[in-house]
Design a protein around this motif. Sequence first.
Motif, PDB file in Angstrom:
ATOM      1  N   LEU A   8       0.828  -1.202   0.000  1.00 56.05           N
ATOM      2  CA  LEU A   8       0.000   0.000   0.000  1.00 56.05           C
ATOM      3  C   LEU A   8       0.859   1.246   0.000  1.00 56.05           C
ATOM      4  O   LEU A   8       1.924   1.267   0.620  1.00 56.05           O
ATOM      5  CB  LEU A   8      -0.857   0.030   1.271  1.00 56.05           C
ATOM      6  N   ALA A   9       0.346   2.294  -0.651  1.00 55.68           N
ATOM      7  CA  ALA A   9       1.049   3.571  -0.614  1.00 55.68           C
ATOM      8  C   ALA A   9       0.798   4.282   0.713  1.00 55.68           C
ATOM      9  O   ALA A   9       1.622   5.089   1.153  1.00 55.68           O
ATOM     10  CB  ALA A   9       0.599   4.449  -1.774  1.00 55.68           C
ATOM     11  N   ALA A  10      -0.335   3.988   1.356  1.00 54.22           N
ATOM     12  CA  ALA A  10      -0.701   4.672   2.604  1.00 54.22           C
ATOM     13  C   ALA A  10       0.412   4.533   3.645  1.00 54.22           C
ATOM     14  O   ALA A  10       0.997   3.467   3.798  1.00 54.22           O
ATOM     15  CB  ALA A  10      -1.997   4.096   3.155  1.00 54.22           C
ATOM     16  N   THR A  11       0.699   5.608   4.358  1.00 56.99           N
ATOM     17  CA  THR A  11       1.734   5.552   5.380  1.00 56.99           C
ATOM     18  C   THR A  11       1.129   5.672   6.775  1.00 56.99           C
ATOM     19  O   THR A  11       1.777   5.346   7.765  1.00 56.99           O
ATOM     20  CB  THR A  11       2.764   6.679   5.192  1.00 56.99           C
ATOM     21  N   ASP A  12      -0.113   6.152   6.858  1.00 53.17           N
ATOM     22  CA  ASP A  12      -0.777   6.274   8.150  1.00 53.17           C
ATOM     23  C   ASP A  12      -1.406   4.942   8.526  1.00 53.17           C
ATOM     24  O   ASP A  12      -2.197   4.374   7.771  1.00 53.17           O
ATOM     25  CB  ASP A  12      -1.847   7.366   8.078  1.00 53.17           C
ATOM     26  N   GLU A  13      -1.062   4.411   9.714  1.00 54.82           N
ATOM     27  CA  GLU A  13      -1.488   3.059  10.055  1.00 54.82           C
ATOM     28  C   GLU A  13      -3.001   2.941  10.203  1.00 54.82           C
ATOM     29  O   GLU A  13      -3.599   1.974   9.719  1.00 54.82           O
ATOM     30  CB  GLU A  13      -0.789   2.596  11.344  1.00 54.82           C
ATOM     31  N   ALA A  14      -3.629   3.930  10.836  1.00 49.21           N
ATOM     32  CA  ALA A  14      -5.079   3.840  11.050  1.00 49.21           C
ATOM     33  C   ALA A  14      -5.817   3.873   9.716  1.00 49.21           C
ATOM     34  O   ALA A  14      -6.764   3.109   9.487  1.00 49.21           O
ATOM     35  CB  ALA A  14      -5.542   4.983  11.952  1.00 49.21           C
ATOM     36  N   ALA A  15      -5.350   4.745   8.802  1.00 50.22           N
ATOM     37  CA  ALA A  15      -5.995   4.829   7.489  1.00 50.22           C
ATOM     38  C   ALA A  15      -5.801   3.531   6.712  1.00 50.22           C
ATOM     39  O   ALA A  15      -6.734   3.020   6.077  1.00 50.22           O
ATOM     40  CB  ALA A  15      -5.428   6.016   6.708  1.00 50.22           C
ATOM     41  N   ASP A  43      -9.386  -3.257   5.715  1.00 53.40           N
ATOM     42  CA  ASP A  43     -10.612  -3.872   6.227  1.00 53.40           C
ATOM     43  C   ASP A  43     -11.732  -3.767   5.183  1.00 53.40           C
ATOM     44  O   ASP A  43     -12.463  -4.728   4.946  1.00 53.40           O
ATOM     45  CB  ASP A  43     -11.024  -3.164   7.522  1.00 53.40           C
ATOM     46  N   ARG A  44     -11.796  -2.607   4.523  1.00 54.76           N
ATOM     47  CA  ARG A  44     -12.838  -2.417   3.510  1.00 54.76           C
ATOM     48  C   ARG A  44     -12.555  -3.311   2.286  1.00 54.76           C
ATOM     49  O   ARG A  44     -13.481  -3.894   1.703  1.00 54.76           O
ATOM     50  CB  ARG A  44     -12.898  -0.939   3.105  1.00 54.76           C
ATOM     51  N   GLU A  52     -16.510 -16.954   5.244  1.00 54.46           N
ATOM     52  CA  GLU A  52     -15.076 -16.808   5.529  1.00 54.46           C
ATOM     53  C   GLU A  52     -14.809 -15.750   6.597  1.00 54.46           C
ATOM     54  O   GLU A  52     -15.527 -14.755   6.692  1.00 54.46           O
ATOM     55  CB  GLU A  52     -14.319 -16.423   4.245  1.00 54.46           C
ATOM     56  N   ASP A  53     -13.774 -15.986   7.377  1.00 55.37           N
ATOM     57  CA  ASP A  53     -13.242 -14.988   8.306  1.00 55.37           C
ATOM     58  C   ASP A  53     -11.960 -14.421   7.721  1.00 55.37           C
ATOM     59  O   ASP A  53     -11.275 -15.099   6.961  1.00 55.37           O
ATOM     60  CB  ASP A  53     -12.887 -15.635   9.650  1.00 55.37           C
ATOM     61  N   TYR A  54     -11.627 -13.193   8.102  1.00 56.12           N
ATOM     62  CA  TYR A  54     -10.340 -12.658   7.667  1.00 56.12           C
ATOM     63  C   TYR A  54      -9.637 -11.998   8.842  1.00 56.12           C
ATOM     64  O   TYR A  54     -10.262 -11.580   9.810  1.00 56.12           O
ATOM     65  CB  TYR A  54     -10.509 -11.661   6.508  1.00 56.12           C
ATOM     66  N   ALA A  55      -8.313 -11.944   8.730  1.00 58.67           N
ATOM     67  CA  ALA A  55      -7.500 -11.268   9.729  1.00 58.67           C
ATOM     68  C   ALA A  55      -6.301 -10.717   8.986  1.00 58.67           C
ATOM     69  O   ALA A  55      -5.890 -11.266   7.960  1.00 58.67           O
ATOM     70  CB  ALA A  55      -7.053 -12.249  10.802  1.00 58.67           C
TER      71      ALA A  55
END
Lengths: 81, 81
Positions: B46-53, B59-60, B72-75
């Motif tokens: 991912l290009a994103a650097t902010d962990e929360a984002a 998740d989406r 199915e479950d995911y983690a």
Amino acid sequence: MKARIRITLKNGVLDPQGKAIQNALGSLGFAGVSDVRQGKYIEIDLAATDEAAARAEVDRMCRELLANTVIEDYAFELAKP
Amino acid sequence: MKARIRITLKNGVLDPQGKAIQNALGSLGFAGVSDVRQGKYIEIDLAATDEAAARAEVDRMCRELLANTVIEDYAFELAKP
């Protein structure tokens, strides 16, 4: 003891499934995805309680059955139940 | 940032592929394997650097494309490159 095994294609091996996921994520509007690699995930419940013995056994399982070591890498973690 | 996603069948959903692996391990002489579950493993750069984002975005992705949340479950974990 539970073994969590991840099997992925080696770097340099074409991963069309990963590329398909990457394109689908792009079509859904997710920007900034620079690479996607798909692999297999296997969870094994083992009777072995000794960590060193379990580690050796799972390693042998990966080499003999689960991973194709010509084109795939594997990694695993052991967890107490 | 790299996301490591594990997608597994929910408990109670039949996993014939896991059972096939379990039988194959038995035939190869590996004793003490009480259960095997097979799932998918996906690595996304991912290009994103902010962990929360990044966490919200991955998740989406799982809910909208990667996992079939009916069965199915995911983690996933995030790792700095």
